[in-house]
Design a protein around this motif. Structure first.
Motif, PDB file in Angstrom:
ATOM      1  N   HIS A   1       0.847  -1.193   0.000  1.00 57.98           N
ATOM      2  CA  HIS A   1       0.000   0.000   0.000  1.00 57.98           C
ATOM      3  C   HIS A   1       0.886   1.247   0.000  1.00 57.98           C
ATOM      4  N   ARG A   2       0.266   2.390  -0.251  1.00 53.30           N
ATOM      5  CA  ARG A   2       1.014   3.647  -0.396  1.00 53.30           C
ATOM      6  C   ARG A   2       1.830   4.028   0.832  1.00 53.30           C
ATOM      7  N   ASP A   3       1.413   3.593   2.021  1.00 53.16           N
ATOM      8  CA  ASP A   3       2.144   3.994   3.225  1.00 53.16           C
ATOM      9  C   ASP A   3       3.570   3.446   3.253  1.00 53.16           C
ATOM     10  N   ILE A   4       3.814   2.320   2.552  1.00 48.56           N
ATOM     11  CA  ILE A   4       5.145   1.711   2.570  1.00 48.56           C
ATOM     12  C   ILE A   4       5.630   1.289   1.187  1.00 48.56           C
TER      13      ILE A   4
ATOM     14  N   VAL B   1      -6.376  -0.553   6.469  1.00 50.31           N
ATOM     15  CA  VAL B   1      -6.552  -0.664   7.919  1.00 50.31           C
ATOM     16  C   VAL B   1      -5.448   0.136   8.601  1.00 50.31           C
ATOM     17  N   ARG B   2      -5.588   0.364   9.877  1.00 49.58           N
ATOM     18  CA  ARG B   2      -4.629   1.186  10.622  1.00 49.58           C
ATOM     19  C   ARG B   2      -3.691   0.345  11.497  1.00 49.58           C
TER      20      ARG B   2
ATOM     21  N   GLU C   1      -1.727 -10.698  10.577  1.00 43.31           N
ATOM     22  CA  GLU C   1      -2.031  -9.429  11.232  1.00 43.31           C
ATOM     23  C   GLU C   1      -1.083  -9.265  12.417  1.00 43.31           C
ATOM     24  N   LEU C   2      -0.448  -8.111  12.489  1.00 45.34           N
ATOM     25  CA  LEU C   2       0.545  -7.855  13.524  1.00 45.34           C
ATOM     26  C   LEU C   2       0.229  -6.566  14.269  1.00 45.34           C
ATOM     27  N   ASN C   3       0.952  -6.331  15.335  1.00 45.74           N
ATOM     28  CA  ASN C   3       0.869  -5.079  16.071  1.00 45.74           C
ATOM     29  C   ASN C   3       1.899  -4.109  15.506  1.00 45.74           C
TER      30      ASN C   3
ATOM     31  N   ASP D   1      -3.497  -7.107   0.257  1.00 36.81           N
ATOM     32  CA  ASP D   1      -3.310  -5.869   1.011  1.00 36.81           C
ATOM     33  C   ASP D   1      -2.111  -6.042   1.928  1.00 36.81           C
ATOM     34  N   ILE D   2      -1.068  -5.247   1.681  1.00 38.23           N
ATOM     35  CA  ILE D   2       0.124  -5.264   2.531  1.00 38.23           C
ATOM     36  C   ILE D   2       0.379  -3.825   2.966  1.00 38.23           C
ATOM     37  N   THR D   3       0.180  -3.576   4.249  1.00 42.82           N
ATOM     38  CA  THR D   3       0.284  -2.230   4.786  1.00 42.82           C
ATOM     39  C   THR D   3       0.863  -2.266   6.191  1.00 42.82           C
TER      40      THR D   3
END
Length: 156
Positions: free
Chosen positions: A44-47, A91-92, A109-111, A80-82
């Motif tokens: 995703h765009r964040d990374i 997701v956040r 799903e991780l923290n 989805d990889i974010t």
């Protein structure tokens, strides 16, 4: 059903520095070898354009049988990889999903404290969000495969 091996994850490294490719490796409790990923797609765009180091807490001793049948070479499509950072297009929190040619859908799903972004992601302003239509098609292909497998196993 999706594989959800987040409790078995020991460590990993995912790389999206090559446009259109997600590569890397993951180590899981219950598998003697590292799992290699060679996927088509993007973070995703964040990374996007960066890499991710995954270091979750040590796995609980739930036995090693969950990973039985999991292929050590994962090819297919990135889902989805974010890292769940801004701009949060999905997701956040850290969410890693891919569609494997051999094992179907895989979701981890991780923290936020379980990941480290390595490198500088591309500029958010110059990148488009992950194509939701493409992600819907990935899910549709996965669910069609599940239905086909059920129909085949019920006809025996």
């Amino acid at each position: 059903m999706a594989w959800r091996p987040h409790k078995q994850l020991i460590e990993g490294f995912l790389d999206n520095t090559t446009a259109g490719k997600v590569t890397g490796w993951l180590r899981f409790a219950g598998l003697p070898e590292k799992v290699t990923l060679d996927l088509e797609g993007h973070f995703h765009r964040d990374i996007r354009g960066a890499a991710l180091k995954l270091l979750p807490p040590p796995p609980l001793d739930d036995g090693d049988s969950y990973m039985e049948g999991f292929n050590v070479l994962q090819t297919g499509s990135a889902g989805d990889i974010t890292a769940g950072l801004e701009p949060a297009d999905y997701v956040r929190y850290p969410y890693i999903e891919w569609y494997s040619a051999t094992n179907g859908r895989v979701v981890i799903e991780l923290n936020p404290e379980d990941i480290e972004v390595i490198g500088t992601p591309r500029s958010h302003a110059e990148e488009q969000p992950v194509d939701r239509e493409q992600q819907d098609q990935n899910m549709e292909r996965f669910l069609s495969g599940v239905c086909e497998n059920l129909a085949t196993s019920n006809s025996k």
